[in-house]
Write an enzyme that holds these catalytic residues in place. Structure first.
Site, PDB file in Angstrom:
ATOM      1  N   HIS A 121       0.715  -1.257   0.102  1.00 20.89           N
ATOM      2  CA  HIS A 121      -0.010  -0.094   0.105  1.00 20.89           C
ATOM      3  C   HIS A 121       0.878   1.232  -0.166  1.00 20.89           C
ATOM      4  CE1 HIS A 121       0.640   0.854   4.201  1.00 20.89           C
ATOM      5  NE2 HIS A 121       0.763  -0.492   4.462  1.00 20.89           N
ATOM      6  N   CYS A 127       3.491  -4.872   6.918  1.00 17.31           N
ATOM      7  CA  CYS A 127       2.934  -4.557   5.850  1.00 17.31           C
ATOM      8  C   CYS A 127       4.177  -3.857   4.794  1.00 17.31           C
ATOM      9  CB  CYS A 127       1.892  -3.600   5.344  1.00 17.31           C
ATOM     10  SG  CYS A 127       0.202  -4.571   5.627  1.00 17.31           S
TER      11      CYS A 127
END
Length: 566
Positions: A446, A465
């Site tokens: 992301h 992440c």
């Protein structure tokens, strides 16, 4: 050199798929499955009976005098003895085709050559002229050629990697006993696009090690270009040893522009900011021993052998130590962006999956661990934090709760009955794009609202992440084959602030790996610090002799731990 490799690959790219079974095997190996195949019952077949090739010794004699194969580094007597000791049974061939192992051989050669495996052009011509066996004579010729080529080039057979017990024809026993022929051949002839260029660096670093390594550099707080320091002559000697500095024209203690360029080059190849400032991290990398650098190369070659078979011709790869995201197609990098990866105590996991959807303007459901730790801590410091950053608080029944009604000093890890959801917007932790993919660790790719962190040298800031510096560019690249979502439309969607899910017309395989040594697109050797302490090195023999195996057995890296994400 690179042009010759491509020409050699072209020589054999169309000639190896010699039988219908080999065609099907190669096709399935390269195609990423879009749907789960329907499981059907497979009838049990009788065990294959080895076919003898009694005249194979004479076939080896012919190859030994054939100009196309005479140069192969093969102990021909040992190879003939191997077959005699095994009843002259064929390994690769049948009287009218190829065994499964033989089909794997046929499929893997062009892949490995395209990836850079060295093989003489005349030998490639010889292989390209090979046709499927139709009788005992053609079977014997093919069997001899396939074994000779394999023993002359298989990684374990020629050293210096792997066990000394597998040198020469002994490697044939290893692949013959393998349950997965494709995997067995793939580890001996790796087709990972970085393996062979890194493998080519081994002799240089073996030489450094055998010579006792490079000179060390004394510690110093910091030296900037133009300053004088007693460590400068040592820095010159260190960089001249490994080639960053060529024939220096200065010998004094002044940090001149010539040395600055060499320091900046060293910094780039070790993942450091190339500002030319000689400081703690730069000296730390300069003083890593030649033995450890050699061990790093060996370890990462072993990783590439183990993992290389899973990489599709086109894939997205995240290398945690390099903190980069790349899209690779046929061995060439098509897109690259910097990444932020997991903190040391919230490590990014290694994994394999597929990206099927791009989500623009995503909301963020804060994982419970992050919400109860990080966000609670922020609320204690600033009671307006959640509201100013677009968060909504929900209780266990899904009812919205006013943040000001919560005593934030009485909640935390182990006592947090709430769920935090952050709306899309400039403060959203996921940034403008989320690329999701199935995985047990609930991590994904992301953007971020903390863009300033990409200027950092070591970008270990996430909770697992992978944050991309160019998330919109990456999404546009992955959607390039969709006429409905070209860049102008994507920019409009992002600007609108509305959440939009866009399926990828071509799903993208994604691999998150941990490699601390490799060669880049220009063939330049790169090293990175083992921040997660996963590297486990095998001992290099102190009395290493030329041509000897570097290690007895490859060391296994530590397994990454499961993490949560942000």
């Amino acid at each position: 050199m690179r042009r010759a490799t491509y020409r050699n690959a072209a020589l054999i790219s169309g000639a190896f798929f010699l039988a219908a079974a080999a065609h099907a095997w190669a096709d399935s190996a390269d195609r990423f499955p879009q749907e789960k195949p329907v499981e059907t019952a497979v009838p049990e077949l009788p065990a294959a009976v080895p076919a003898a090739v009694p005249e194979i010794a004479a076939a080896f004699d012919a190859l030994q005098t054939d100009p196309a194969t005479a140069g192969l580094k093969v102990d021909w007597s040992a190879l003939k003895f191997y077959y005699a000791a095994h009843g002259n049974n064929a390994l690769w061939t049948t009287s009218n085709g190829y065994t499964l192992l033989g089909q794997a051989w046929i499929v893997q050669v062009p892949r490995a050559v395209r990836a850079g495996m060295p093989m003489a052009e005349q030998t490639l011509f010889k292989i390209a002229g090979m046709t499927p066996p139709v009788d005992s004579a053609s079977q014997t010729r093919n069997e001899a050629l396939m074994s000779a080529v394999f023993v002359a080039s298989a990684v374990d057979a020629v050293g210096p990697l792997g066990s000394a017990k597998l040198r020469g024809p002994a490697v044939l026993d290893k692949v013959a006993a393998a349950k997965d022929p494709g995997d067995a051949i793939g580890q001996q002839w790796p087709a990972y696009y970085r393996f062979w260029s890194l493998y080519a660096k081994l002799p240089t670093y073996v030489g450094y090690y055998q010579a006792g390594g490079w000179p060390s550099v004394p510690k110093v707080d910091k030296v900037e270009p133009g300053q004088s320091s007693s460590v400068i002559p040592a820095v010159r000697a260190r960089l001249q040893y490994t080639g960053e500095l060529l024939a220096p024209t200065h010998t004094d203690e002044v940090y001149d522009t010539e040395l600055q360029a060499a320091v900046a080059l060293f910094q780039r190849t070790h993942g450091l900011n190339d500002d030319g400032v000689i400081g703690g991290r730069t000296l730390e990398e300069m003083n890593v021993s030649a033995e450890k650098r050699l061990q790093m190369i060996v370890l990462n070659l072993d990783r590439m052998r183990e993992q290389g078979g899973k990489f599709e011709p086109r894939h997205l790869i995240v290398n945690i130590p390099s903190q980069e995201v790349k899209v690779v197609e046929d061995g060439k990098v098509q897109f690259m962006t910097k990444a932020i990866v997991g903190k040391i105590d919230r490590k990014t996991p290694t994994l394999d999956s597929v990206i099927k959807v791009a989500k623009f303007n995503p909301e963020w459901n804060a994982p419970h661990k992050i919400a109860s730790n990080d966000e609670v801590r922020r609320m204690r410091a600033d009671p307006s934090f959640l509201e100013s950053h677009g968060f909504t608080v929900y209780d266990g029944n899904g009812m919205e709760v006013d943040p000001s009604a919560i005593d934030w000093h009485s909640v935390g890890p182990g006592n947090f009955p709430y769920r935090l959801v952050q709306a899309p917007g400039p403060e959203n932790a996921l940034g403008p794009v989320k690329l999701d993919f199935p995985n047990k660790d609930a991590v994904y790719l992301h953007g971020t609202n903390q863009k300033q962190l990409f200027a950092k040298q070591d970008r270990y800031f996430s909770s697992g992440c992978m944050r991309m510096q160019q998330p919109i560019d990456m999404a546009a690249f992955l959607l390039a084959d969709d006429p409905d979502y070209q860049r102008p439309r994507i920019d409009q969607i992002v600007e609108s602030g509305k959440t939009v899910l866009v399926p990828l017309r071509t799903p993208m395989p994604v691999h998150v790996v941990y490699m601390t040594a490799w060669t880049d697109e220009d063939g330049v050797l790169q090293f990175r610090k083992d921040m997660y302490r996963y590297d486990r090195y095998a001992d290099i023999p102190k009395d290493l002799q030329p041509g000897a195996n570097l290690i007895a057995e490859a060391a296994e890296p530590a397994k990454p731990a499961k993490t949560e994400s942000k």
